[in-house]
Design a protein around this motif. Structure first.
Motif, PDB file in Angstrom:
ATOM      1  N   LEU A 180       0.837  -1.198   0.000  1.00  0.00           N
ATOM      2  CA  LEU A 180       0.000   0.000   0.000  1.00  0.00           C
ATOM      3  C   LEU A 180       0.868   1.243   0.000  1.00  0.00           C
ATOM      4  CD1 LEU A 180      -2.627  -1.009   2.697  1.00  0.00           C
ATOM      5  CD2 LEU A 180      -2.965  -0.969   0.235  1.00  0.00           C
ATOM      6  N   SER A 181       0.450   2.246  -0.779  1.00  0.00           N
ATOM      7  CA  SER A 181       1.184   3.504  -0.827  1.00  0.00           C
ATOM      8  C   SER A 181       0.197   4.650  -1.034  1.00  0.00           C
ATOM      9  CB  SER A 181       2.212   3.487  -1.971  1.00  0.00           C
ATOM     10  OG  SER A 181       1.552   3.301  -3.219  1.00  0.00           O
ATOM     11  N   GLY A 182       0.714   5.880  -0.921  1.00  0.00           N
ATOM     12  CA  GLY A 182      -0.131   7.044  -1.149  1.00  0.00           C
ATOM     13  C   GLY A 182      -0.834   7.525   0.102  1.00  0.00           C
ATOM     14  N   GLU A 183      -1.968   8.219  -0.100  1.00  0.00           N
ATOM     15  CA  GLU A 183      -2.727   8.828   1.002  1.00  0.00           C
ATOM     16  C   GLU A 183      -3.712   7.811   1.583  1.00  0.00           C
ATOM     17  OE1 GLU A 183      -2.054  11.855   2.060  1.00  0.00           O
ATOM     18  OE2 GLU A 183      -0.558  12.161   0.486  1.00  0.00           O
ATOM     19  N   ILE A 184      -3.203   6.921   2.411  1.00  0.00           N
ATOM     20  CA  ILE A 184      -4.021   5.826   2.923  1.00  0.00           C
ATOM     21  C   ILE A 184      -5.209   6.319   3.739  1.00  0.00           C
ATOM     22  CG2 ILE A 184      -3.994   3.770   4.389  1.00  0.00           C
ATOM     23  CD1 ILE A 184      -1.067   3.435   3.623  1.00  0.00           C
ATOM     24  N   THR A 185      -5.035   7.425   4.443  1.00  0.00           N
ATOM     25  CA  THR A 185      -6.115   7.947   5.278  1.00  0.00           C
ATOM     26  C   THR A 185      -7.221   8.613   4.469  1.00  0.00           C
ATOM     27  OG1 THR A 185      -4.847   9.994   5.605  1.00  0.00           O
ATOM     28  CG2 THR A 185      -4.603   8.270   7.271  1.00  0.00           C
ATOM     29  N   ALA A 186      -7.037   8.731   3.156  1.00  0.00           N
ATOM     30  CA  ALA A 186      -8.071   9.338   2.306  1.00  0.00           C
ATOM     31  C   ALA A 186      -9.250   8.394   2.105  1.00  0.00           C
ATOM     32  CB  ALA A 186      -7.479   9.745   0.956  1.00  0.00           C
ATOM     33  N   VAL A 187      -9.086   7.140   2.488  1.00  0.00           N
ATOM     34  CA  VAL A 187     -10.151   6.134   2.365  1.00  0.00           C
ATOM     35  C   VAL A 187     -10.496   5.617   3.757  1.00  0.00           C
ATOM     36  CG1 VAL A 187     -10.800   3.904   1.383  1.00  0.00           C
ATOM     37  CG2 VAL A 187      -9.348   5.449   0.084  1.00  0.00           C
ATOM     38  N   LYS A 188     -11.782   5.442   4.033  1.00  0.00           N
ATOM     39  CA  LYS A 188     -12.181   4.871   5.313  1.00  0.00           C
ATOM     40  C   LYS A 188     -11.573   3.482   5.457  1.00  0.00           C
ATOM     41  CE  LYS A 188     -16.606   7.260   5.888  1.00  0.00           C
ATOM     42  NZ  LYS A 188     -18.070   7.088   6.056  1.00  0.00           N
ATOM     43  N   LYS A 189     -11.097   3.197   6.660  1.00  0.00           N
ATOM     44  CA  LYS A 189     -10.385   1.935   6.857  1.00  0.00           C
ATOM     45  C   LYS A 189     -11.273   0.723   6.579  1.00  0.00           C
ATOM     46  CE  LYS A 189     -11.138   1.237  11.848  1.00  0.00           C
ATOM     47  NZ  LYS A 189     -10.448   0.992  13.148  1.00  0.00           N
ATOM     48  N   GLU A 190     -12.583   0.854   6.839  1.00  0.00           N
ATOM     49  CA  GLU A 190     -13.483  -0.258   6.577  1.00  0.00           C
ATOM     50  C   GLU A 190     -13.556  -0.565   5.084  1.00  0.00           C
ATOM     51  OE1 GLU A 190     -14.554   1.730  10.367  1.00  0.00           O
ATOM     52  OE2 GLU A 190     -14.314   2.442   8.305  1.00  0.00           O
ATOM     53  N   LYS A 191     -13.577   0.493   4.271  1.00  0.00           N
ATOM     54  CA  LYS A 191     -13.654   0.308   2.823  1.00  0.00           C
ATOM     55  C   LYS A 191     -12.330  -0.230   2.270  1.00  0.00           C
ATOM     56  CE  LYS A 191     -17.789   1.353   1.522  1.00  0.00           C
ATOM     57  NZ  LYS A 191     -18.629   0.360   0.791  1.00  0.00           N
ATOM     58  N   LEU A 192     -11.230   0.293   2.781  1.00  0.00           N
ATOM     59  CA  LEU A 192      -9.931  -0.189   2.319  1.00  0.00           C
ATOM     60  C   LEU A 192      -9.747  -1.657   2.672  1.00  0.00           C
ATOM     61  CD1 LEU A 192      -7.265   0.514   0.961  1.00  0.00           C
ATOM     62  CD2 LEU A 192      -6.376   1.232   3.198  1.00  0.00           C
ATOM     63  N   SER A 193     -10.136  -2.035   3.874  1.00  0.00           N
ATOM     64  CA  SER A 193      -9.996  -3.430   4.280  1.00  0.00           C
ATOM     65  C   SER A 193     -10.947  -4.326   3.492  1.00  0.00           C
ATOM     66  CB  SER A 193     -10.255  -3.589   5.783  1.00  0.00           C
ATOM     67  OG  SER A 193     -11.576  -3.225   6.127  1.00  0.00           O
ATOM     68  N   GLU A 194     -12.087  -3.780   3.064  1.00  0.00           N
ATOM     69  CA  GLU A 194     -13.012  -4.560   2.239  1.00  0.00           C
ATOM     70  C   GLU A 194     -12.377  -4.875   0.884  1.00  0.00           C
ATOM     71  OE1 GLU A 194     -17.512  -4.259   0.260  1.00  0.00           O
ATOM     72  OE2 GLU A 194     -16.813  -2.708   1.656  1.00  0.00           O
ATOM     73  N   VAL A 195     -11.740  -3.874   0.275  1.00  0.00           N
ATOM     74  CA  VAL A 195     -11.054  -4.075  -1.007  1.00  0.00           C
ATOM     75  C   VAL A 195      -9.932  -5.096  -0.848  1.00  0.00           C
ATOM     76  CG1 VAL A 195      -9.594  -2.988  -2.761  1.00  0.00           C
ATOM     77  CG2 VAL A 195     -11.621  -1.791  -1.910  1.00  0.00           C
ATOM     78  N   LEU A 196      -9.097  -4.885   0.161  1.00  0.00           N
ATOM     79  CA  LEU A 196      -7.955  -5.776   0.375  1.00  0.00           C
ATOM     80  C   LEU A 196      -8.410  -7.180   0.759  1.00  0.00           C
ATOM     81  CD1 LEU A 196      -5.668  -3.286   2.327  1.00  0.00           C
ATOM     82  CD2 LEU A 196      -5.386  -4.044  -0.038  1.00  0.00           C
ATOM     83  N   GLY A 197      -9.513  -7.266   1.508  1.00  0.00           N
ATOM     84  CA  GLY A 197     -10.040  -8.563   1.901  1.00  0.00           C
ATOM     85  C   GLY A 197     -10.522  -9.372   0.712  1.00  0.00           C
ATOM     86  N   MET A 198     -11.157  -8.692  -0.249  1.00  0.00           N
ATOM     87  CA  MET A 198     -11.612  -9.392  -1.453  1.00  0.00           C
ATOM     88  C   MET A 198     -10.430  -9.900  -2.273  1.00  0.00           C
ATOM     89  SD  MET A 198     -14.944  -7.399  -2.942  1.00  0.00           S
ATOM     90  CE  MET A 198     -16.452  -7.306  -1.990  1.00  0.00           C
ATOM     91  N   ILE A 199      -9.365  -9.121  -2.297  1.00  0.00           N
ATOM     92  CA  ILE A 199      -8.158  -9.565  -3.001  1.00  0.00           C
ATOM     93  C   ILE A 199      -7.586 -10.809  -2.312  1.00  0.00           C
ATOM     94  CG2 ILE A 199      -5.776  -8.955  -3.593  1.00  0.00           C
ATOM     95  CD1 ILE A 199      -6.707  -6.055  -3.891  1.00  0.00           C
ATOM     96  N   ALA A 200      -7.530 -10.766  -0.994  1.00  0.00           N
ATOM     97  CA  ALA A 200      -6.934 -11.871  -0.237  1.00  0.00           C
ATOM     98  C   ALA A 200      -7.741 -13.159  -0.356  1.00  0.00           C
ATOM     99  CB  ALA A 200      -6.804 -11.467   1.234  1.00  0.00           C
ATOM    100  N   GLU A 201      -9.055 -13.039  -0.499  1.00  0.00           N
ATOM    101  CA  GLU A 201      -9.919 -14.218  -0.519  1.00  0.00           C
ATOM    102  C   GLU A 201     -10.125 -14.803  -1.910  1.00  0.00           C
ATOM    103  OE1 GLU A 201     -13.476 -12.886   1.318  1.00  0.00           O
ATOM    104  OE2 GLU A 201     -12.550 -12.587   3.296  1.00  0.00           O
ATOM    105  N   ASP A 202      -9.654 -14.103  -2.936  1.00  0.00           N
ATOM    106  CA  ASP A 202      -9.826 -14.572  -4.302  1.00  0.00           C
ATOM    107  C   ASP A 202      -8.479 -15.030  -4.857  1.00  0.00           C
ATOM    108  OD1 ASP A 202      -9.798 -14.048  -7.384  1.00  0.00           O
ATOM    109  OD2 ASP A 202     -11.926 -14.053  -6.876  1.00  0.00           O
ATOM    110  N   ASP A 203      -8.382 -16.283  -5.255  1.00  0.00           N
ATOM    111  CA  ASP A 203      -7.106 -16.837  -5.723  1.00  0.00           C
ATOM    112  C   ASP A 203      -6.536 -16.061  -6.907  1.00  0.00           C
ATOM    113  OD1 ASP A 203      -7.127 -18.782  -3.781  1.00  0.00           O
ATOM    114  OD2 ASP A 203      -8.055 -20.300  -5.059  1.00  0.00           O
ATOM    115  N   PHE A 204      -7.391 -15.692  -7.857  1.00  0.00           N
ATOM    116  CA  PHE A 204      -6.924 -14.957  -9.033  1.00  0.00           C
ATOM    117  C   PHE A 204      -6.389 -13.580  -8.648  1.00  0.00           C
ATOM    118  CE2 PHE A 204      -7.913 -11.658 -12.155  1.00  0.00           C
ATOM    119  CZ  PHE A 204      -7.130 -12.067 -13.218  1.00  0.00           C
ATOM    120  N   LEU A 205      -7.169 -12.830  -7.880  1.00  0.00           N
ATOM    121  CA  LEU A 205      -6.754 -11.479  -7.484  1.00  0.00           C
ATOM    122  C   LEU A 205      -5.515 -11.522  -6.593  1.00  0.00           C
ATOM    123  CD1 LEU A 205     -10.268  -9.922  -6.719  1.00  0.00           C
ATOM    124  CD2 LEU A 205      -8.860  -9.582  -8.772  1.00  0.00           C
TER     125      LEU A 205
END
Length: 240
Positions: A143-168
């Motif tokens: 992760l890089s850039g302005e991390i606080t510009a996104v709500k942590k719940e939304k950022l973790s939702e994006v990252l969580g979907m990546i982690a749970e999907d084998d392709f992503l």
């Protein structure tokens, strides 16, 4: 009419004996010394901590376990102490009947890693900071850039979907957060940028990207693109 019969007297005596034995056993059990500690890790993420690290949290003020009675332990306090560790999601602490002080520990799940001027740390699946481990390094997007510009719940939702999907998980290796709150993602094997946009319609955007990727692989066109725009939910816009 007799108020007390032999049957009633025997019943009272039996109840009294049971109460006495229960009290006696409970008293002896409370005086039982702690024989040892045991740490059990549960869940998939059991690589970041070693049992010795949790043991240090269990043994208050470095007391000798052989001097501690079961009734002298504040299990709630111990449980809070273990659960407060930055790598631990939750913990259950209890004493077994044979005097073993046990901690059942679930470790946190990292879904991203941050590099900034203060150092490096993980983001867990709830969007909170998680320290790095000397025992294991998780393969998660950087992760890089302005991390606080996104709500942590939304950022973790994006990252969580990546982690749970084998392709992503295999393909997305970096996420840049723009000051506007938009996301730019990097692919492991290709040089194009993925313009994900703001953290809305997250699942739909990932589905669109996977469908685009599968078709582009068949057409052998992935090397031709510089930017993949996922901002639109009904189409993927590609820039050569």
């Amino acid at each position: 009419m007799k108020v007390f019969t032999w049957t009633n007297i025997r019943l009272v005596l039996m109840i009294s004996v049971v109460i006495f034995l229960f009290s006696f056993t409970s008293h002896r059990n409370a005086l039982r010394k702690i024989s040892k500690t045991e740490v059990v890790f549960v869940g998939e993420n059991s690589l970041f901590l070693k049992p010795e690290m949790v043991n240090k949290l269990l043994i208050e003020k470095n007391q000798d376990l052989k001097t501690i009675n079961k009734d002298g332990l504040d299990l709630n306090k111990l449980e809070k102490s273990v659960s407060s560790h930055q790598m631990i999601q939750k913990a259950d602490v209890f004493v077994s009947v044979d005097g073993v002080l046990k901690a059942v520990v679930e470790q946190k799940t990292p879904v991203g890693r941050v590099f900034d001027e203060t150092g490096s740390f993980y983001i867990d699946n709830e969007g909170n900071k998680m320290p790095l481990s000397e025992n294991y390094t998780a393969r998660v997007p950087l992760l890089s850039g302005e991390i606080t510009a996104v709500k942590k719940e939304k950022l973790s939702e994006v990252l969580g979907m990546i982690a749970e999907d084998d392709f992503l998980k295999k393909n997305i290796i970096g996420v840049q957060v723009l000051p506007s709150g938009g996301l730019i993602m990097a692919n492991r094997n290709y040089d194009y940028q993925i313009d994900f946009g703001r953290t809305i319609n997250i699942e739909r955007k990932f589905k669109n990207y996977k469908a685009f990727f599968q078709k582009a692989v068949l057409d052998s066109t992935l090397d031709k693109y510089r930017r993949i725009n996922l901002k639109f939910t009904k189409q993927v816009v590609c820039i050569k």
